[in-house]
Design an enzyme around this catalytic site. Structure first.
Site, mmCIF file in Angstrom:
data_model
loop_
_atom_site.group_PDB
_atom_site.id
_atom_site.type_symbol
_atom_site.label_atom_id
_atom_site.label_comp_id
_atom_site.label_asym_id
_atom_site.label_seq_id
_atom_site.Cartn_x
_atom_site.Cartn_y
_atom_site.Cartn_z
ATOM 1 N N GLY A 46 3.289 2.424 0.626
ATOM 2 C CA GLY A 46 2.095 3.269 0.526
ATOM 3 C C GLY A 46 1.622 3.912 1.810
ATOM 4 O O GLY A 46 1.036 4.990 1.780
ATOM 5 N N GLU A 100 -2.026 0.233 7.207
ATOM 6 C CA GLU A 100 -1.986 0.058 5.752
ATOM 7 C C GLU A 100 -2.676 1.251 5.083
ATOM 8 O O GLU A 100 -3.536 1.897 5.692
ATOM 9 C CB GLU A 100 -2.690 -1.278 5.413
ATOM 10 C CG GLU A 100 -2.761 -1.667 3.978
ATOM 11 C CD GLU A 100 -1.424 -1.836 3.281
ATOM 12 O OE1 GLU A 100 -0.703 -0.822 3.134
ATOM 13 O OE2 GLU A 100 -1.120 -2.951 2.824
ATOM 14 N N ASP A 101 -2.280 1.546 3.859
ATOM 15 C CA ASP A 101 -2.933 2.652 3.144
ATOM 16 C C ASP A 101 -4.276 2.234 2.561
ATOM 17 O O ASP A 101 -5.263 2.934 2.689
ATOM 18 C CB ASP A 101 -2.016 3.214 2.035
ATOM 19 C CG ASP A 101 -1.502 2.136 1.084
ATOM 20 O OD1 ASP A 101 -1.645 0.930 1.379
ATOM 21 O OD2 ASP A 101 -0.938 2.499 0.028
ATOM 22 N N ASP A 104 -7.632 -3.581 -0.903
ATOM 23 C CA ASP A 104 -8.342 -3.677 -2.185
ATOM 24 C C ASP A 104 -8.950 -5.086 -2.261
ATOM 25 O O ASP A 104 -10.017 -5.333 -1.733
ATOM 26 C CB ASP A 104 -7.324 -3.383 -3.293
ATOM 27 C CG ASP A 104 -7.925 -3.321 -4.676
ATOM 28 O OD1 ASP A 104 -9.069 -3.755 -4.856
ATOM 29 O OD2 ASP A 104 -7.251 -2.845 -5.606
ATOM 30 N N PHE A 153 -9.551 3.509 -8.904
ATOM 31 C CA PHE A 153 -8.114 3.667 -8.639
ATOM 32 C C PHE A 153 -7.828 5.054 -8.074
ATOM 33 O O PHE A 153 -8.221 6.070 -8.650
ATOM 34 C CB PHE A 153 -7.316 3.428 -9.919
ATOM 35 C CG PHE A 153 -5.847 3.330 -9.669
ATOM 36 C CD1 PHE A 153 -5.305 2.197 -9.070
ATOM 37 C CD2 PHE A 153 -4.996 4.379 -9.995
ATOM 38 C CE1 PHE A 153 -3.940 2.111 -8.802
ATOM 39 C CE2 PHE A 153 -3.634 4.304 -9.741
ATOM 40 C CZ PHE A 153 -3.113 3.160 -9.141
ATOM 41 N N ASP A 160 0.424 5.453 -4.967
ATOM 42 C CA ASP A 160 1.102 5.777 -6.210
ATOM 43 C C ASP A 160 0.404 5.220 -7.449
ATOM 44 O O ASP A 160 -0.364 4.267 -7.382
ATOM 45 C CB ASP A 160 2.513 5.214 -6.189
ATOM 46 C CG ASP A 160 2.535 3.702 -6.405
ATOM 47 O OD1 ASP A 160 1.847 2.989 -5.648
ATOM 48 O OD2 ASP A 160 3.195 3.241 -7.349
ATOM 49 N N ARG A 166 2.824 9.888 -4.990
ATOM 50 C CA ARG A 166 2.790 9.671 -3.535
ATOM 51 C C ARG A 166 2.854 10.991 -2.785
ATOM 52 O O ARG A 166 2.406 11.101 -1.658
ATOM 53 C CB ARG A 166 3.968 8.803 -3.085
ATOM 54 C CG ARG A 166 3.943 7.379 -3.616
ATOM 55 C CD ARG A 166 4.988 6.546 -2.874
ATOM 56 N NE ARG A 166 5.292 5.289 -3.544
ATOM 57 C CZ ARG A 166 4.589 4.174 -3.437
ATOM 58 N NH1 ARG A 166 3.492 4.157 -2.699
ATOM 59 N NH2 ARG A 166 4.940 3.079 -4.063
HETATM 60 P P1 IMP Z 1 -4.772 -5.921 -2.256
HETATM 61 O O1 IMP Z 1 -5.521 -6.101 -3.563
HETATM 62 O O2 IMP Z 1 -5.744 -5.644 -1.119
HETATM 63 O O3 IMP Z 1 -3.872 -7.079 -2.003
HETATM 64 O O4 IMP Z 1 -3.922 -4.593 -2.441
HETATM 65 C C1 IMP Z 1 -2.547 -4.601 -2.471
HETATM 66 C C2 IMP Z 1 -1.919 -3.273 -2.742
HETATM 67 O O5 IMP Z 1 -2.357 -2.774 -4.007
HETATM 68 C C3 IMP Z 1 -2.199 -2.135 -1.787
HETATM 69 O O6 IMP Z 1 -1.440 -2.209 -0.600
HETATM 70 C C4 IMP Z 1 -1.755 -0.961 -2.641
HETATM 71 O O7 IMP Z 1 -0.351 -0.832 -2.600
HETATM 72 C C5 IMP Z 1 -2.173 -1.390 -4.032
HETATM 73 N N1 IMP Z 1 -3.437 -0.727 -4.434
HETATM 74 C C6 IMP Z 1 -4.674 -1.255 -4.408
HETATM 75 N N2 IMP Z 1 -5.590 -0.354 -4.846
HETATM 76 C C7 IMP Z 1 -4.893 0.775 -5.136
HETATM 77 C C8 IMP Z 1 -5.285 2.091 -5.621
HETATM 78 O O8 IMP Z 1 -6.459 2.419 -5.871
HETATM 79 N N3 IMP Z 1 -4.256 2.983 -5.784
HETATM 80 C C9 IMP Z 1 -2.952 2.696 -5.519
HETATM 81 N N4 IMP Z 1 -2.556 1.502 -5.068
HETATM 82 C C10 IMP Z 1 -3.519 0.536 -4.861
#
Ligand code: IMP
Length: 176
Positions: A46, A100-101, A104, A153, A160, A166
């Site tokens: 990402g 990081e992108d 969440d 989202f 993606d 992407r």
């Molecule tokens: P975490 O919940 O912080 O562990 O997020 C893990 C991964 O979920 C991120 O690195 C993204 O790849 C994906 N992700 C979380 N939220 C989104 C979103 O809104 N769009 C796309 N990918 C997401």
């Protein structure tokens, strides 16, 4: 508006705004890491576009590397494990910035940081384009954040939906 597979998304942050904020972050990083030769570790997939735009605006000598993070359930008792794939550099004594992108729940990032910390970097910080503060399940100090966004989202600019979108230059949010 854009259609990605079965879902409709609307523009949330245009590329121009993202780039303006990204160059501010790069300037801040350049000040903070002058004479430290930081190692930027971008988390694939990402972050590839954000990392490219961010690091191109960093004006101090630096190194760049890429990792993937693979999360899997080991056993019910130990919960989810995270494996860091592809880090070839020895990060001991280095000033490391994870790129990081989006953060969440922050679970992925906190496990990644824990693994990197074991290798004794001189310092370890996070630069993330986006942060969904309301969704965070663990308290994580994020020093460089592009935008705090609501718990919705988003896709585009590297992020993606089921592997698609992407390539969209702007950031889009799922329509209600
Ligand atoms: P975490 O919940 O912080 O562990 O997020 C893990 C991964 O979920 C991120 O690195 C993204 O790849 C994906 N992700 C979380 N939220 C989104 C979103 O809104 N769009 C796309 N990918 C997401």
């Amino acid at each position: 508006m854009v259609q990605v597979k079965d879902k409709q998304f609307e523009v949330f942050l245009p590329e121009t705004e993202i780039l303006a904020r990204t160059s501010q972050l790069a300037a801040q990083l350049s000040r903070d890491y002058a004479n430290k030769e930081p190692l930027f570790v971008a988390v694939l997939n990402g972050s590839f576009i954000f990392a490219a735009d961010l690091i191109r605006h960093v004006s101090v000598p630096c190194h760049v590397s890429f990792v993937r993070v693979h999360s899997y359930q080991s056993t019910a008792s130990t919960g989810t494990l995270t494996e860091v794939i592809g880090l070839q550099e020895n990060i001991e004594g280095r000033h490391v910035v994870v790129v990081e992108d989006i953060v969440d729940t922050a679970l992925t990032m906190s496990r990644l940081l824990a693994q990197l910390r074991e290798q004794m970097p001189a310092s370890l910080e996070v630069a993330t384009l986006l942060c969904k503060r309301e969704a965070m399940q663990t308290d994580l100090a994020l020093k460089y954040v592009g935008f705090d966004i609501p718990n919705r989202f988003v896709v585009g600019y590297g992020l993606d939906y089921d592997g698609f979108a992407r390539n969209l230059p702007d950031l889009y949010v799922l329509k209600d």
